[in-house]
Design an enzyme around this catalytic site. Structure first.
Site, PDB file in Angstrom:
ATOM      1  N   GLY A 194      -2.438  -5.965   8.538  1.00 50.48           N
ATOM      2  CA  GLY A 194      -3.945  -5.901   7.669  1.00 50.48           C
ATOM      3  C   GLY A 194      -3.592  -6.988   6.243  1.00 50.48           C
ATOM      4  N   CYS A 232       2.806  -3.162   4.029  1.00 58.44           N
ATOM      5  CA  CYS A 232       1.974  -2.016   4.455  1.00 58.44           C
ATOM      6  C   CYS A 232       2.621  -1.570   5.728  1.00 58.44           C
ATOM      7  CB  CYS A 232       0.579  -2.476   4.845  1.00 58.44           C
ATOM      8  SG  CYS A 232       0.263  -3.627   6.406  1.00 58.44           S
ATOM      9  N   GLY A 233       1.893  -0.824   6.438  1.00 60.81           N
ATOM     10  CA  GLY A 233       2.595  -0.033   7.779  1.00 60.81           C
ATOM     11  C   GLY A 233       3.105  -1.085   8.565  1.00 60.81           C
ATOM     12  N   THR A 234       2.214  -2.197   8.953  1.00 59.50           N
ATOM     13  CA  THR A 234       2.437  -3.024  10.028  1.00 59.50           C
ATOM     14  C   THR A 234       2.545  -4.426   9.587  1.00 59.50           C
ATOM     15  OG1 THR A 234       0.224  -3.408  10.370  1.00 59.50           O
ATOM     16  CG2 THR A 234       1.099  -1.881  11.784  1.00 59.50           C
ATOM     17  N   GLY A 235       2.183  -4.648   8.456  1.00 57.14           N
ATOM     18  CA  GLY A 235       1.936  -6.171   7.829  1.00 57.14           C
ATOM     19  C   GLY A 235       0.912  -6.790   8.391  1.00 57.14           C
ATOM     20  N   HIS A 277       8.376 -24.515   9.707  1.00 58.97           N
ATOM     21  CA  HIS A 277       7.289 -25.012  10.560  1.00 58.97           C
ATOM     22  C   HIS A 277       6.089 -24.649   9.640  1.00 58.97           C
ATOM     23  CE1 HIS A 277       8.844 -25.542  14.615  1.00 58.97           C
ATOM     24  NE2 HIS A 277       9.788 -25.786  13.847  1.00 58.97           N
ATOM     25  N   ASN A 278       5.861 -23.718   9.064  1.00 59.43           N
ATOM     26  CA  ASN A 278       4.464 -23.048   8.255  1.00 59.43           C
ATOM     27  C   ASN A 278       4.537 -23.083   7.098  1.00 59.43           C
ATOM     28  OD1 ASN A 278       4.974 -21.284  11.193  1.00 59.43           O
ATOM     29  ND2 ASN A 278       3.236 -22.558  10.953  1.00 59.43           N
ATOM     30  N   ASP A 310       0.851  -1.123  -0.101  1.00 61.85           N
ATOM     31  CA  ASP A 310       0.060  -0.027  -0.149  1.00 61.85           C
ATOM     32  C   ASP A 310       1.058   1.307  -0.034  1.00 61.85           C
ATOM     33  OD1 ASP A 310       0.713   0.218   2.782  1.00 61.85           O
ATOM     34  OD2 ASP A 310      -1.007   0.280   3.430  1.00 61.85           O
ATOM     35  N   ARG A 337       5.749 -34.048  10.574  1.00 60.65           N
ATOM     36  CA  ARG A 337       4.690 -33.627  11.134  1.00 60.65           C
ATOM     37  C   ARG A 337       4.103 -32.145  10.837  1.00 60.65           C
ATOM     38  NH1 ARG A 337       9.084 -32.093  14.181  1.00 60.65           N
ATOM     39  NH2 ARG A 337       8.987 -30.428  15.599  1.00 60.65           N
ATOM     40  N   HIS A 338       5.105 -31.203  10.374  1.00 65.26           N
ATOM     41  CA  HIS A 338       4.369 -29.923   9.887  1.00 65.26           C
ATOM     42  C   HIS A 338       3.481 -29.939   8.678  1.00 65.26           C
ATOM     43  CE1 HIS A 338       7.011 -28.314  12.976  1.00 65.26           C
ATOM     44  NE2 HIS A 338       8.086 -28.802  12.735  1.00 65.26           N
ATOM     45  N   ARG A 347       0.266 -30.832   9.678  1.00 66.82           N
ATOM     46  CA  ARG A 347      -0.442 -29.749  10.262  1.00 66.82           C
ATOM     47  C   ARG A 347      -0.883 -28.818   9.117  1.00 66.82           C
ATOM     48  NH1 ARG A 347       3.965 -29.780  14.959  1.00 66.82           N
ATOM     49  NH2 ARG A 347       2.965 -31.500  16.048  1.00 66.82           N
TER      50      ARG A 347
HETATM   51  C1  RB5 Z   1      -2.651   2.300   6.482  1.00 59.91           C
HETATM   52  O1  RB5 Z   1      -2.813   3.439   7.184  1.00 59.91           O
HETATM   53  C2  RB5 Z   1      -2.334   0.925   7.414  1.00 59.91           C
HETATM   54  O2  RB5 Z   1      -3.465   0.857   8.042  1.00 59.91           O
HETATM   55  C3  RB5 Z   1      -1.785  -0.078   6.415  1.00 59.91           C
HETATM   56  O3  RB5 Z   1      -0.530   0.176   6.009  1.00 59.91           O
HETATM   57  C4  RB5 Z   1      -1.367  -1.173   7.436  1.00 59.91           C
HETATM   58  O4  RB5 Z   1      -0.775  -1.068   8.678  1.00 59.91           O
HETATM   59  C5  RB5 Z   1      -2.438  -2.096   7.855  1.00 59.91           C
HETATM   60  O5  RB5 Z   1      -2.479  -3.248   8.500  1.00 59.91           O
END
Ligand code: RB5
Length: 151
Positions: free
Chosen positions: A70, A65-68, A98-99, A8, A132-133, A136
């Site tokens: 979403g 994205c900002g945090t990964g 594992h995943n 994003d 085993r993974h 799963r």
């Molecule tokens: C955008 O503002 C922010 O919500 C998006 O980049 C992300 O962090 C969502 O999980």
């Protein structure tokens, strides 16, 4: 390896750096954008990348994205996609072993270019352990196909 990459607006600067790095490694990059001055909704990008991984148009997906967070929430709605935000090398290594993590979600607000590259290196170089993974992961696939799970 074909790697589908999307971000994003918060992740677009890091996305360009990461794509340059992947290209230097000789990886085949499919860039789905997005470079928007006005902002873009992360579900649109995550769905575009996850749809391609789910449909085998790429082996791996990289979402920024900002945090990964979403991006991971959206991507995991698609069958066969195993996505998670990882901010340290050990987490990426275990997520691969594992995943069988096929979609790595990066937090552009928390992770700089150098760390992102280290995380990507570990993600590309670490093999899934199977055993085993694998059993799963088959249970996850069963939930995806039935919409529910019974032991
Ligand atoms: C955008 O503002 C922010 O919500 C998006 O980049 C992300 O962090 C969502 O999980």
């Amino acid at each position: 390896m074909r790697i589908v990459v999307g971000s994003d607006h918060r992740g677009s600067t890091l996305r360009h750096k990461v794509i340059a790095y992947l290209s230097r490694l000789g990886q085949e990059v499919i860039d789905v954008g997005v470079d928007s001055q006005n902002g873009v909704d992360y579900p649109d990008v995550a769905a575009e990348v996850a749809r391609r991984i789910s449909g085998s148009e790429g082996e791996r997906g990289l979402l920024i994205c900002g945090t990964g967070l979403g991006m991971a929430i959206v991507a995991n709605k698609f069958p066969g996609v195993r996505a998670a935000p990882c901010h340290d090398e050990l987490m990426v290594e275990i997520a691969r072993r594992h995943n069988d993590l096929n979609v790595l979600c990066l937090a552009a607000d928390l992770v700089g270019e150098l760390l992102a590259i280290r995380l990507i290196d570990v993600w590309l170089q670490t093999e899934f352990e199977g055993g085993r993974h694998a059993r799963r992961l088959q249970k996850i696939a069963q939930i995806e196909s039935n919409g529910h799970y019974r032991k």
